[in-house]
Design a protein around this motif. Structure first.
Motif, mmCIF file in Angstrom:
data_model
loop_
_atom_site.group_PDB
_atom_site.id
_atom_site.type_symbol
_atom_site.label_atom_id
_atom_site.label_comp_id
_atom_site.label_asym_id
_atom_site.label_seq_id
_atom_site.Cartn_x
_atom_site.Cartn_y
_atom_site.Cartn_z
ATOM 1 N N LEU A 138 0.811 -1.217 0.000
ATOM 2 C CA LEU A 138 0.000 0.000 0.000
ATOM 3 C C LEU A 138 0.848 1.273 0.000
ATOM 4 O O LEU A 138 0.310 2.379 -0.026
ATOM 5 N N GLY A 139 2.173 1.116 0.050
ATOM 6 C CA GLY A 139 3.062 2.264 -0.060
ATOM 7 C C GLY A 139 3.477 2.921 1.242
ATOM 8 O O GLY A 139 4.085 3.997 1.226
ATOM 9 N N TYR A 140 3.168 2.305 2.355
ATOM 10 C CA TYR A 140 3.609 2.882 3.630
ATOM 11 C C TYR A 140 5.102 2.640 3.816
ATOM 12 O O TYR A 140 5.655 1.678 3.291
ATOM 13 N N ARG A 141 5.738 3.532 4.558
ATOM 14 C CA ARG A 141 7.201 3.495 4.681
ATOM 15 C C ARG A 141 7.711 3.008 6.023
ATOM 16 O O ARG A 141 8.875 2.641 6.140
ATOM 17 N N SER A 142 6.841 3.006 7.062
ATOM 18 C CA SER A 142 7.324 2.612 8.383
ATOM 19 C C SER A 142 6.176 2.170 9.291
ATOM 20 O O SER A 142 5.008 2.488 9.042
ATOM 21 N N VAL A 143 6.563 1.436 10.330
ATOM 22 C CA VAL A 143 5.620 0.974 11.354
ATOM 23 C C VAL A 143 6.268 1.205 12.717
ATOM 24 O O VAL A 143 7.466 0.966 12.883
ATOM 25 N N ILE A 144 5.462 1.634 13.668
ATOM 26 C CA ILE A 144 5.907 1.838 15.046
ATOM 27 C C ILE A 144 5.168 0.829 15.927
ATOM 28 O O ILE A 144 3.978 0.574 15.725
ATOM 29 N N VAL A 145 5.870 0.274 16.907
ATOM 30 C CA VAL A 145 5.226 -0.647 17.842
ATOM 31 C C VAL A 145 5.761 -0.413 19.254
ATOM 32 O O VAL A 145 6.931 -0.093 19.442
ATOM 33 N N LEU A 146 4.870 -0.551 20.201
ATOM 34 C CA LEU A 146 5.237 -0.590 21.610
ATOM 35 C C LEU A 146 5.004 -2.039 22.008
ATOM 36 O O LEU A 146 3.868 -2.509 22.019
ATOM 37 N N GLY A 147 6.094 -2.763 22.250
ATOM 38 C CA GLY A 147 5.925 -4.185 22.490
ATOM 39 C C GLY A 147 7.126 -4.845 23.126
ATOM 40 O O GLY A 147 8.080 -4.179 23.527
ATOM 41 N N HIS A 148 7.065 -6.155 23.159
ATOM 42 C CA HIS A 148 8.088 -6.948 23.832
ATOM 43 C C HIS A 148 9.424 -6.838 23.116
ATOM 44 O O HIS A 148 9.526 -7.094 21.913
ATOM 45 N N TYR A 179 10.529 -9.935 21.109
ATOM 46 C CA TYR A 179 9.646 -10.489 20.074
ATOM 47 C C TYR A 179 9.720 -9.715 18.760
ATOM 48 O O TYR A 179 9.959 -10.290 17.702
ATOM 49 N N TYR A 180 9.535 -8.413 18.813
ATOM 50 C CA TYR A 180 9.410 -7.628 17.590
ATOM 51 C C TYR A 180 10.701 -7.488 16.781
ATOM 52 O O TYR A 180 10.635 -7.371 15.554
ATOM 53 N N PRO A 181 11.875 -7.542 17.388
ATOM 54 C CA PRO A 181 13.096 -7.518 16.558
ATOM 55 C C PRO A 181 13.176 -8.690 15.563
ATOM 56 O O PRO A 181 13.841 -8.579 14.529
ATOM 57 N N LYS A 182 12.463 -9.765 15.814
ATOM 58 C CA LYS A 182 12.427 -10.895 14.874
ATOM 59 C C LYS A 182 11.865 -10.486 13.514
ATOM 60 O O LYS A 182 12.107 -11.144 12.511
ATOM 61 N N GLN A 236 11.403 -1.091 24.366
ATOM 62 C CA GLN A 236 10.030 -1.496 24.061
ATOM 63 C C GLN A 236 9.383 -0.655 22.967
ATOM 64 O O GLN A 236 8.366 -1.051 22.414
ATOM 65 N N PHE A 237 9.966 0.485 22.650
ATOM 66 C CA PHE A 237 9.401 1.381 21.642
ATOM 67 C C PHE A 237 10.238 1.260 20.379
ATOM 68 O O PHE A 237 11.392 1.680 20.347
#
Length: 177
Positions: free
Chosen positions: A114-124, A127-130, A151-152
């Protein structure tokens, strides 16, 4: 486990909210209102129907959900569009089977399309670095509230998707209500 991932349809909202409620019922760091957040996001300008995905069993039962919604990264007068990953939910009976991973991967893939360039997450932090997420402070991107750096996190969906981007994340109104 064979699952199908596809966009959520309007007539599935109640089922999905029940799955979200069930998924967070025993989570220590949950305020048990994630299903209400999703409900509010769906009614806001931040909602992107193509990025509200459900996981289904071979029998067609919904067992998981992921949502990416619009946010902004703001630095003074500069605003950059981004996405928030929140929440990702899997029915407790189906957790620890890779369904959350598949939902996140599918959402990231669709966001790229859809053309988005980035995602932000507040999480473990483990887990998310995977999925390629890195600490957001590496781009001088900050949360609008106190949170541990590990976490951010942020993910570039395109090469240099966060180049010259910095500032404070501005979540959509439903996150603040």
């Amino acid at each position: 486990m064979n699952i199908t991932i596809r966009p959520e349809s309007n007539n599935e909202y109640t089922i999905t909210e029940d799955i979200i409620k069930e998924a967070f019922l025993y989570e220590e760091y949950s305020d048990k209102s994630e299903h209400l957040l999703v409900k509010k996001i769906r009614k806001s300008d931040a909602f992107i129907p193509q990025l509200s995905l459900v996981a289904l069993t071979e029998e067609g039962n919904i067992i998981g959900h992921v949502l990416l919604s619009k946010i902004k990264i703001v630095d003074g007068n500069n605003e950059v569009d981004s996405l928030a990953l929140a929440p990702v939910s899997v029915s407790p009976h189906y957790q620890k089977k890779g369904i959350g991973r598949q939902l996140i991967q599918a959402a990231i893939k669709k966001a790229k399309e859809l053309g988005y360039r980035s995602v932000i997450v507040l999480g473990h932090k483990d887990y998310y670095p995977k999925f390629g997420f890195k600490q957001a402070h590496l781009w001088n991107i900050q949360a609008p509230f106190d949170v541990a750096d590990e976490q951010f996190m942020a993910l570039e969906l395109t090469e240099n998707g966060l180049k010259n981007v910095e500032g404070i994340v501005h979540y959509s109104k439903p996150f603040l209500e």
